[in-house]
Design a protein around this motif. Sequence first.
Motif, PDB file in Angstrom:
ATOM      1  N   GLY A 355       0.773  -1.246   0.000  1.00  0.00           N
ATOM      2  CA  GLY A 355       0.000   0.000   0.000  1.00  0.00           C
ATOM      3  C   GLY A 355       0.803   1.293   0.000  1.00  0.00           C
ATOM      4  O   GLY A 355       0.219   2.372   0.121  1.00  0.00           O
ATOM      5  N   PHE A 356       2.123   1.209  -0.124  1.00  0.00           N
ATOM      6  CA  PHE A 356       2.908   2.449  -0.106  1.00  0.00           C
ATOM      7  C   PHE A 356       3.290   2.876  -1.523  1.00  0.00           C
ATOM      8  O   PHE A 356       3.407   2.041  -2.422  1.00  0.00           O
ATOM      9  N   ILE A 357       3.480   4.189  -1.681  1.00  0.00           N
ATOM     10  CA  ILE A 357       3.885   4.718  -2.989  1.00  0.00           C
ATOM     11  C   ILE A 357       5.409   4.765  -2.988  1.00  0.00           C
ATOM     12  O   ILE A 357       6.018   5.550  -2.248  1.00  0.00           O
ATOM     13  N   VAL A 358       6.014   3.878  -3.769  1.00  0.00           N
ATOM     14  CA  VAL A 358       7.464   3.698  -3.678  1.00  0.00           C
ATOM     15  C   VAL A 358       8.107   3.833  -5.055  1.00  0.00           C
ATOM     16  O   VAL A 358       7.589   3.329  -6.054  1.00  0.00           O
ATOM     17  N   GLU A 359       9.248   4.518  -5.101  1.00  0.00           N
ATOM     18  CA  GLU A 359      10.025   4.596  -6.339  1.00  0.00           C
ATOM     19  C   GLU A 359      11.451   4.159  -6.036  1.00  0.00           C
ATOM     20  O   GLU A 359      11.921   4.232  -4.894  1.00  0.00           O
ATOM     21  N   ILE A 360      12.123   3.666  -7.075  1.00  0.00           N
ATOM     22  CA  ILE A 360      13.501   3.189  -6.915  1.00  0.00           C
ATOM     23  C   ILE A 360      14.334   3.811  -8.029  1.00  0.00           C
ATOM     24  O   ILE A 360      13.785   4.139  -9.095  1.00  0.00           O
ATOM     25  N   ASP A 361      15.613   3.980  -7.806  1.00  0.00           N
ATOM     26  CA  ASP A 361      16.474   4.561  -8.848  1.00  0.00           C
ATOM     27  C   ASP A 361      16.684   3.553  -9.976  1.00  0.00           C
ATOM     28  O   ASP A 361      17.214   2.473  -9.753  1.00  0.00           O
ATOM     29  N   TYR A 362      16.276   3.927 -11.183  1.00  0.00           N
ATOM     30  CA  TYR A 362      16.474   3.048 -12.338  1.00  0.00           C
ATOM     31  C   TYR A 362      17.605   3.551 -13.232  1.00  0.00           C
ATOM     32  O   TYR A 362      17.813   3.033 -14.315  1.00  0.00           O
ATOM     33  N   ASN A 363      18.269   4.634 -12.813  1.00  0.00           N
ATOM     34  CA  ASN A 363      19.238   5.271 -13.721  1.00  0.00           C
ATOM     35  C   ASN A 363      20.666   5.302 -13.190  1.00  0.00           C
ATOM     36  O   ASN A 363      21.482   6.072 -13.681  1.00  0.00           O
ATOM     37  N   ASN A 364      20.958   4.478 -12.178  1.00  0.00           N
ATOM     38  CA  ASN A 364      22.311   4.427 -11.588  1.00  0.00           C
ATOM     39  C   ASN A 364      22.864   5.814 -11.282  1.00  0.00           C
ATOM     40  O   ASN A 364      24.006   6.132 -11.607  1.00  0.00           O
ATOM     41  N   ARG A 365      22.051   6.657 -10.685  1.00  0.00           N
ATOM     42  CA  ARG A 365      22.505   8.008 -10.337  1.00  0.00           C
ATOM     43  C   ARG A 365      23.519   7.925  -9.198  1.00  0.00           C
ATOM     44  O   ARG A 365      23.487   6.980  -8.394  1.00  0.00           O
ATOM     45  N   ASN A 366      24.351   8.977  -9.077  1.00  0.00           N
ATOM     46  CA  ASN A 366      25.183   9.051  -7.882  1.00  0.00           C
ATOM     47  C   ASN A 366      24.315   9.539  -6.724  1.00  0.00           C
ATOM     48  O   ASN A 366      23.164   9.961  -6.934  1.00  0.00           O
ATOM     49  N   LEU A 367      24.874   9.480  -5.508  1.00  0.00           N
ATOM     50  CA  LEU A 367      24.067   9.764  -4.320  1.00  0.00           C
ATOM     51  C   LEU A 367      23.432  11.161  -4.356  1.00  0.00           C
ATOM     52  O   LEU A 367      22.257  11.343  -4.055  1.00  0.00           O
ATOM     53  N   LYS A 368      24.251  12.122  -4.798  1.00  0.00           N
ATOM     54  CA  LYS A 368      23.762  13.516  -4.818  1.00  0.00           C
ATOM     55  C   LYS A 368      22.551  13.652  -5.749  1.00  0.00           C
ATOM     56  O   LYS A 368      21.523  14.236  -5.372  1.00  0.00           O
ATOM     57  N   ASN A 369      22.678  13.086  -6.922  1.00  0.00           N
ATOM     58  CA  ASN A 369      21.569  13.181  -7.885  1.00  0.00           C
ATOM     59  C   ASN A 369      20.358  12.372  -7.444  1.00  0.00           C
ATOM     60  O   ASN A 369      19.222  12.732  -7.742  1.00  0.00           O
ATOM     61  N   ASN A 370      20.615  11.285  -6.706  1.00  0.00           N
ATOM     62  CA  ASN A 370      19.496  10.516  -6.185  1.00  0.00           C
ATOM     63  C   ASN A 370      18.706  11.322  -5.157  1.00  0.00           C
ATOM     64  O   ASN A 370      17.474  11.294  -5.150  1.00  0.00           O
ATOM     65  N   PHE A 371      19.411  12.047  -4.299  1.00  0.00           N
ATOM     66  CA  PHE A 371      18.697  12.884  -3.317  1.00  0.00           C
ATOM     67  C   PHE A 371      17.928  13.997  -4.018  1.00  0.00           C
ATOM     68  O   PHE A 371      16.811  14.349  -3.625  1.00  0.00           O
ATOM     69  N   LYS A 372      18.523  14.538  -5.087  1.00  0.00           N
ATOM     70  CA  LYS A 372      17.811  15.557  -5.872  1.00  0.00           C
ATOM     71  C   LYS A 372      16.517  14.965  -6.441  1.00  0.00           C
ATOM     72  O   LYS A 372      15.468  15.593  -6.432  1.00  0.00           O
ATOM     73  N   ASN A 373      16.636  13.739  -6.938  1.00  0.00           N
ATOM     74  CA  ASN A 373      15.480  13.076  -7.533  1.00  0.00           C
ATOM     75  C   ASN A 373      14.398  12.813  -6.477  1.00  0.00           C
ATOM     76  O   ASN A 373      13.213  12.997  -6.728  1.00  0.00           O
ATOM     77  N   ALA A 374      14.827  12.403  -5.281  1.00  0.00           N
ATOM     78  CA  ALA A 374      13.876  12.166  -4.188  1.00  0.00           C
ATOM     79  C   ALA A 374      13.127  13.469  -3.864  1.00  0.00           C
ATOM     80  O   ALA A 374      11.915  13.457  -3.612  1.00  0.00           O
ATOM     81  N   ASP A 375      13.849  14.594  -3.915  1.00  0.00           N
ATOM     82  CA  ASP A 375      13.199  15.891  -3.663  1.00  0.00           C
ATOM     83  C   ASP A 375      12.210  16.219  -4.770  1.00  0.00           C
ATOM     84  O   ASP A 375      11.115  16.705  -4.523  1.00  0.00           O
ATOM     85  N   ARG A 376      12.637  15.961  -5.999  1.00  0.00           N
ATOM     86  CA  ARG A 376      11.769  16.260  -7.148  1.00  0.00           C
ATOM     87  C   ARG A 376      10.463  15.468  -7.031  1.00  0.00           C
ATOM     88  O   ARG A 376       9.394  15.956  -7.369  1.00  0.00           O
ATOM     89  N   LEU A 377      10.557  14.248  -6.518  1.00  0.00           N
ATOM     90  CA  LEU A 377       9.365  13.401  -6.386  1.00  0.00           C
ATOM     91  C   LEU A 377       8.617  13.664  -5.070  1.00  0.00           C
ATOM     92  O   LEU A 377       7.620  13.001  -4.784  1.00  0.00           O
ATOM     93  N   ASN A 378       9.121  14.630  -4.276  1.00  0.00           N
ATOM     94  CA  ASN A 378       8.518  14.923  -2.972  1.00  0.00           C
ATOM     95  C   ASN A 378       8.410  13.683  -2.103  1.00  0.00           C
ATOM     96  O   ASN A 378       7.356  13.392  -1.534  1.00  0.00           O
ATOM     97  N   SER A 379       9.506  12.941  -2.009  1.00  0.00           N
ATOM     98  CA  SER A 379       9.450  11.714  -1.220  1.00  0.00           C
ATOM     99  C   SER A 379       9.544  12.027   0.270  1.00  0.00           C
ATOM    100  O   SER A 379      10.355  12.835   0.704  1.00  0.00           O
ATOM    101  N   LYS A 380       8.700  11.360   1.066  1.00  0.00           N
ATOM    102  CA  LYS A 380       8.732  11.593   2.513  1.00  0.00           C
ATOM    103  C   LYS A 380       9.945  10.910   3.144  1.00  0.00           C
ATOM    104  O   LYS A 380      10.532  11.433   4.081  1.00  0.00           O
ATOM    105  N   PHE A 381      10.280   9.723   2.642  1.00  0.00           N
ATOM    106  CA  PHE A 381      11.415   8.984   3.195  1.00  0.00           C
ATOM    107  C   PHE A 381      12.373   8.555   2.084  1.00  0.00           C
ATOM    108  O   PHE A 381      11.966   8.372   0.935  1.00  0.00           O
ATOM    109  N   VAL A 382      13.644   8.377   2.494  1.00  0.00           N
ATOM    110  CA  VAL A 382      14.650   7.879   1.546  1.00  0.00           C
ATOM    111  C   VAL A 382      15.408   6.744   2.230  1.00  0.00           C
ATOM    112  O   VAL A 382      15.711   6.821   3.437  1.00  0.00           O
TER     113      VAL A 382
END
Length: 423
Positions: A355-382
């Motif tokens: 029941g949770f809305i979950v996304e995963i990195d499919y693009n082998n981003r580095n950590l910095k870009n992954n956190f940027k992506n989490a922000d772009r998606l308005n993720s509550k948790f990482v």
Amino acid sequence: MIQKAKGTYDVYGQYGKRLLYIEDLIEGLMEKYNYEYFRTPIFESSNLFHRGVGEATDIVTKETYDFKDRGNRDLTLRPEGTAGIVRSYIENKMYGNHSIPVKAWYYGPMYRYERPQSGRFREFYQFGVEVFGSNDPMVDVEVISIPVNLYKLLGLKEIKVNINTLGDSESRSNYREALVEYFRPYLNDLCEDCKDRFNKNPLRILDCKVDANLEIMKHAPKTIDYLNETSKKHFENVKKYLSALNIDYVVNTNLVRGLDYYTHTVFEVEAKVKGFGSQNVLCGGGRYDNLVETLDGPKTSGVGFALGMERLIAALDYEKIELPIVNNIDLYIIPVSENEKDYSFNMCMDLRLNGFIVEIDYNNRNLKNNFKNADRLNSKFVMIIGEEEVKTGIITIKNNITKEENKIKKEDLINFLDENIGE
Ligand code: HAM
């Protein structure tokens, strides 16, 4: 580049979310009103619309998408939903074994070859209902209440319900004669289309956009003066039940509607939004006590309405009405390397199915870009999944808003998310 066909549009992004929210609301509302979901084909025999909608209507004479299939059959993309639902009611013999009245609702694309402008498309979506088998004026008002309540639930305030009556067959034919007498001396002043309407269906003259401003239109006979007693009583009762439901309405004696099948009540709901222009008619409908018979079914009363989704959404946008749509995700998962991908992917799917809305990195981003992506998606948790996490099953979950971190066992994740999401 190939572009979309004229008068069509693509749905994505926020528009798509708003649309899905409204579709959901409609489905829930129809459940409460106890309507049954119908879906009929997008194309039907051309004859159905010629006879159903009316040979003299603008829709049939100018706006249908007609084609021949490879078997040389004459087919038409449906310009509206009523004729198809009536065909289905008759073909499936619902008058025999269904509980009466049959209350149908439908939703889907319709096609009219109109000049595209704001609020007017060649492919557009209608939500509508049709009720068969009761001539009780209470049903007319139940039908009118559906769009009114939907608009209210969505927060639209500035709406105006226009109603009129065309009366039963007898009243309609008396009225028709009166119109013929009235317009005969002015035939030469009318546009070419109206000269044709004069013979086929003089009521349509009142609906003409070209002749609308002619002085003679203002003094044309009004339906209301040609009603017999039964028709008067029906209309009085419609007004009584509208008042019982506290629905504000205005009697507009010029309202005849653009389709031929109506008898008794006709109505339209307008958005009183300044600058909304030609798209201000949000929906329309009425009673059609002869249509089932016209299409070779048994004599059966009918009443219904349809609303355009595009105009509804435009009205909501115009009034800047926000809808409670979800624009964030619950969790974003970052596998540190190729080695943790299968473990992370499995966890991602498990949480989604819980029941949770979950996304995963499919693009082998580095950590910095992954956190940027989490922000772009308005993720509550990482969650970052590395070698250590896979080995120990203890995961660090970071609140992406407060930046607080928690170490929890994999098997406690669902409980943790349940407790911490939606706060
Ligand atoms: P209609 O007035 O032709 O009625 O269409 C109903 C609604 O569909 C309009 O008020 C408008 O919101 C929307 N609509 C119509 N044409 C377009 C277009 N080209 N682009 C965007 N929106 C459009 C009917 O279709 C009847 N079947 C209604 C009915 C059901 N009467 C009895 N039962």
